[in-house]
Design a protein around this motif. Structure first.
Motif, PDB file in Angstrom:
ATOM      1  N   LEU A  60       0.912  -1.059  -0.060  1.00  0.00           N
ATOM      2  CA  LEU A  60      -0.149   0.100   0.047  1.00  0.00           C
ATOM      3  C   LEU A  60       0.753   1.257   0.093  1.00  0.00           C
ATOM      4  O   LEU A  60       1.839   1.108   0.674  1.00  0.00           O
ATOM      5  CB  LEU A  60      -0.742  -0.026   1.236  1.00  0.00           C
ATOM      6  N   PHE A  61       0.308   2.245  -0.593  1.00  0.00           N
ATOM      7  CA  PHE A  61       1.228   3.760  -0.515  1.00  0.00           C
ATOM      8  C   PHE A  61       1.064   4.128   0.780  1.00  0.00           C
ATOM      9  O   PHE A  61      -0.075   4.532   1.414  1.00  0.00           O
ATOM     10  CB  PHE A  61       0.523   4.509  -1.774  1.00  0.00           C
ATOM     11  N   PRO A  62       2.288   4.044   1.442  1.00  0.00           N
ATOM     12  CA  PRO A  62       2.273   4.629   2.931  1.00  0.00           C
ATOM     13  C   PRO A  62       1.744   6.070   3.276  1.00  0.00           C
ATOM     14  O   PRO A  62       1.510   6.271   4.375  1.00  0.00           O
ATOM     15  CB  PRO A  62       3.675   4.338   3.155  1.00  0.00           C
ATOM     16  N   HIS A  63       1.907   6.983   2.353  1.00  0.00           N
ATOM     17  CA  HIS A  63       1.372   8.118   2.564  1.00  0.00           C
ATOM     18  C   HIS A  63       0.178   8.472   2.259  1.00  0.00           C
ATOM     19  O   HIS A  63      -0.430   9.631   2.264  1.00  0.00           O
ATOM     20  CB  HIS A  63       2.328   9.266   1.697  1.00  0.00           C
ATOM     21  N   LEU A  64      -0.823   7.476   1.854  1.00  0.00           N
ATOM     22  CA  LEU A  64      -2.211   7.796   1.441  1.00  0.00           C
ATOM     23  C   LEU A  64      -3.063   6.876   2.500  1.00  0.00           C
ATOM     24  O   LEU A  64      -2.651   5.817   3.056  1.00  0.00           O
ATOM     25  CB  LEU A  64      -2.471   7.053   0.063  1.00  0.00           C
ATOM     26  N   MET A  82      -4.533   5.092   8.092  1.00  0.00           N
ATOM     27  CA  MET A  82      -3.310   5.252   7.328  1.00  0.00           C
ATOM     28  C   MET A  82      -2.819   3.550   7.268  1.00  0.00           C
ATOM     29  O   MET A  82      -3.360   2.828   8.111  1.00  0.00           O
ATOM     30  CB  MET A  82      -2.222   5.882   8.042  1.00  0.00           C
TER      31      MET A  82
END
Lengths: 259, 293, 245
Positions: free
Chosen positions: C87-91, C131
């Motif tokens: 998963l995109f960690p910043h989204l 998150m």
């Protein structure tokens, strides 16, 4: 495809040249007989400055030794005390508070820190002498050491410690056979990083040392002030060569998140 | 006091460890701030004559003081912006050649430079009779030194910013490259790619945001470091405006003792600014994530 | 009827090592093909070739009967899912799932509607604003599915997607996946090293060994084949049965 590779390696070379050029420039300047406007390159060279450096009673050589002594002392004390205390801090229930507090003295401008502490150094008879300068450097290097080691004292290390205890190891044995070998790499990194914090330090040193403790960085400044750029280059070379040699052995000793 | 200490620490080792920490890392800061505060209120010091706000009034109405704060932020933020942009470009565009050979080694070299040497170098290279001026002269672009643009001791702090960028840019480049590996970014951008993201979209939505978000605490701490730098603005700056650290020392060392309280006030304001930034940083999620690791 | 995915004579070597040789397969719409193989047998390479993340030495890949060999991965309409959720960690969960829609510049209302529908379908209600580091392994994997499914790709490639999950979560996810695959008429290639999972997930089953792919006409044929270790497993359970009796 090959053309983009070429462009990329071209830019990498430009960048590399930008970083290497200053080293070469300092060495050339320290070896120049004279180098005046508008000469792009010195007309003649002399090794005299470098050779007098190693002759008796060279002021610069004394500064080199002084800087070495100060930096080694600072690195040694900061690393060991940081290693020991960071364990107590990391396992304490107020861990987060301690870790946050350790950032304050470390990121605060050393020169401003020195300015507000100067009074106490005078009162403690620590202004203008080498002991005071070492203590001053430790005030910055020690918190760094605590921060660096905080990552080491995690759950994993705690489990290992408990394992050693169930196997019958006492505290000294745990340190000797487990913690110190496990942390060996980190201890070295911390030693060199704190060494460099002290080796590079100027602002705090000039205030706490009242200009009397003439480390190498102070010499550079003094030469710049006297417009003696050749000697400033020589002193600068002495400052950058040890870290560059260190870099050659292990890049990790220099590249650490210091901020 | 003793009783609360006993409950705070569980055993001797803990007391020794935390005691040493308080002594070396917490107490000095508290004492330092206290001294500066008392001095600024006229309660102590060589010229003290009782409690007064007059030093604060004088300091806060001094234009130089405010200019210095602005200038400090200007230098730090400009340096960081330039360094981040160029380091992103380098770490993403030429990461491959930068990971091997001489180029790979060279990026570490600026880490071996103390600030005072960088300042000296910037002065040597950028002054009106410096190396760059000589290059321009040799190529016939200028005919005398005065024609070369002022790059050190200039009003815009070009020399200061350049010197700081020389130190920050390679550090950020190496840091971003290590984050790129650590955070699995190449795989994440492949995922984005199979979901339909073009190279630009991968850069804009995945690669750059992840790097900047992860690097945020370090970038903030570095900004603070630049704000408090001393040698570089001391050698490459001019009399006015001055960065706060230089201003503090200048006012502290002036012949007339009357500026000492103002020096301490500037120091206190600087410390307050740093503490505020740190406090905000500690409150942000990204930082506690960093601490927990 | 259109064939969502077809390959002809795919081959790939790394140096002297032949990883894939003459791979031919063809998938019908809404069909899941499981491929069984040991680790290192080339199944991941096959998926990466299909997804365009690696190019084959020879052969062609067709998606919806179009040769996609020259297309960039982002234009293939084939989504590749790793064993890790990545998963995109910043989204947030919502933004992770909506990622593909954002790329396609779909308007905010539709994005919100479709993403929330997907969140419900994946039983992730109430987690939209979390998150990734606040999710469990199974939840992460579900978000990763949602992120892949929301753009209705022609083909989904799954590389041991449940490999990191515990047995309980794993069987939950298998069920959930079957259900969603049916709901959304998904065509998928499902790679696994687990015999049971291969049988459970696949409408058809294949196995890959030494670079060659065998597709079995039926589950029975797969079970009877000696190559896959199915027989050994049956014997093992039977022997336990006997011993305990």
């Amino acid at each position: 495809m090959t053309s983009t590779v070429n462009i990329k390696s071209f830019w990498a070379k430009v960048l590399a040249a930008t970083f290497i050029f200053p080293v070469a420039y300092l060495l050339v300047l320290s070896l120049a007989e004279s180098w005046l406007f508008p000469e792009l390159f010195p007309v003649s060279f002399t090794a005299e400055r470098w050779s007098t450096l190693f002759s008796t009673n060279s002021e610069l050589f004394n500064s080199l030794l002084l800087s070495l002594v100060v930096a080694v002392m600072v690195a040694f004390i900061s690393t060991l005390s940081g290693f020991y205390t960071s364990k107590q801090l990391a396992y304490h229930r107020k861990r987060k508070l301690w870790m946050r507090l350790s950032y304050f003295p470390f990121v605060l401008s050393p020169v401003i820190y020195a300015a507000v502490l100067y009074y106490y150094f005078i009162e403690l008879n620590l202004a203008g002498n080498i002991g005071g300068v070492i203590l001053g450097h430790i005030l910055i290097a020690y918190p760094y050491s605590v921060i660096l080691f905080s990552g080491f004292w995690g759950n994993r290390t705690q489990r290992i410690e408990q394992l050693v205890q169930t196997l019958g190891g006492n505290r000294w044995q745990t340190y000797k056979h487990v913690f110190l070998p496990l942390a060996q790499g980190l201890l070295l990194i911390c030693f060199f990083q704190t060494f460099l914090i002290s080796w590079f330090e100027y602002g705090l040193t000039t205030i706490i040392g009242v200009g009397k403790v003439q480390t190498l960085t102070l010499k550079v400044f003094q030469y710049i002030n006297e417009a003696n750029f050749y000697n400033a280059a020589l002193a600068s070379s002495l400052l950058i060569l040890p870290p560059i040699i260190l870099l050659y052995f292990n890049k990790k000793y220099l590249f650490q998140k210091r901020w | 006091m003793k009783i609360s200490e006993l409950t705070l620490f569980n055993n001797k080792a803990e007391t020794a460890g935390i005691g040493l920490f308080l002594l070396l890392a917490v107490l000095p800061l508290v004492l330092g701030v206290l001294y500066a505060l008392l001095y600024s209120l006229g309660l102590i010091g060589l010229i003290s004559d009782g409690f007064t706000f007059s030093h604060w009034q004088r300091a806060l109405s001094d234009q130089e003081f405010w200019l210095s704060i602005l200038y400090t932020f200007y230098i730090a933020l400009t340096t960081i912006a330039i360094s981040i942009t160029s380091a992103l470009a380098a770490s993403l565009y030429i990461n491959k050649p930068l990971q091997k050979g001489i180029a790979g080694f060279s990026a570490y070299i600026p880490l071996a430079f103390p600030a005072i040497v960088v300042a000296f170098l910037a002065f040597q290279l950028g002054s009106q009779s410096g190396f760059f001026a000589r290059l321009f002269f040799q190529f016939g672009i200028i005919t005398d030194t005065a024609a070369f643009p002022e790059m050190v001791n200039d009003p815009f702090g070009i020399g200061i910013i350049a010197a700081h960028t020389f130190m920050a840019m390679p550090f950020f480049t190496l840091y971003f490259m290590s984050l790129y590996d650590q955070e699995n970014i190449s795989e994440l951008s492949q995922v984005a790619q199979t979901l339909g993201a073009s190279r630009t979209a991968q850069l804009r939505r995945i690669i750059v945001p992840i790097i900047l978000k992860r690097a945020f605490p370090t970038l903030t701490l570095y900004t603070i470091f630049v704000m408090g730098s001393y040698e570089i603005p001391l050698i490459l700056g001019r009399q006015t405006p001055q960065m706060m650290s230089v201003l503090v020392i200048r006012k502290l060392r002036r012949f007339s003792l009357s500026t000492i309280p103002e020096a301490y006030i500037t120091a206190l304001v600087f410390i307050a600014i740093i503490l505020t930034i740190l406090y905000l940083l500690f409150k942000s999620r990204t930082f506690s994530y960093d601490l927990d690791r | 009827m259109v064939t969502p995915l077809e390959t002809k004579h795919i081959s790939k070597s790394y140096g002297n090592e032949r990883v894939l040789s003459d791979i031919n397969l063809s998938l019908n719409s809404n069909e899941t093909l499981s491929i069984l193989g040991r680790s290192g047998c080339g199944k991941t390479t096959l998926l990466k070739v299909l997804g365009g993340l690696e190019s084959p030495d020879g052969g062609t890949v067709f998606v919806n009967q179009t040769d996609i060999q020259t297309l960039q991965p982002q234009d293939r309409d084939v989504v590749y899912l790793y064993q890790e959720a990545l998963l995109f960690p910043h989204l947030t969960v919502f933004e992770n799932i909506a990622f593909g829609l954002r790329l396609r510049k779909i308007d905010e209302k539709k994005v919100s509607k479709r993403t929330h529908t997907m969140i419900r379908k994946l039983q992730l209600n109430g987690m939209a604003d979390r998150m990734p580091d606040q999710l469990s392994g199974g939840q992460k994997q579900r978000v990763s599915f949602g992120r892949a499914l929301i753009t209705n790709p022609s083909v989904l490639l799954l590389d041991e997607p449940f490999g990191n999950l515990d047995a309980y979560t794993r069987s939950n996810m298998q069920e959930l996946f079957k259900q969603i695959a049916n709901d959304l008429t998904i065509t998928a290639v499902f790679v696994t090293h687990n015999v049971k999972e291969a049988i459970l997930m696949g409408d058809r089953i294949g196995s890959i060994s030494e670079g060659g792919l065998t597709i079995y006409p039926s589950v029975e044929a797969f079970v009877e084949s000696e190559k896959n270790g199915v027989q050994e497993e049956i014997e093992f359970w039977q022997s336990i049965d006997k011993n305990t009796n």
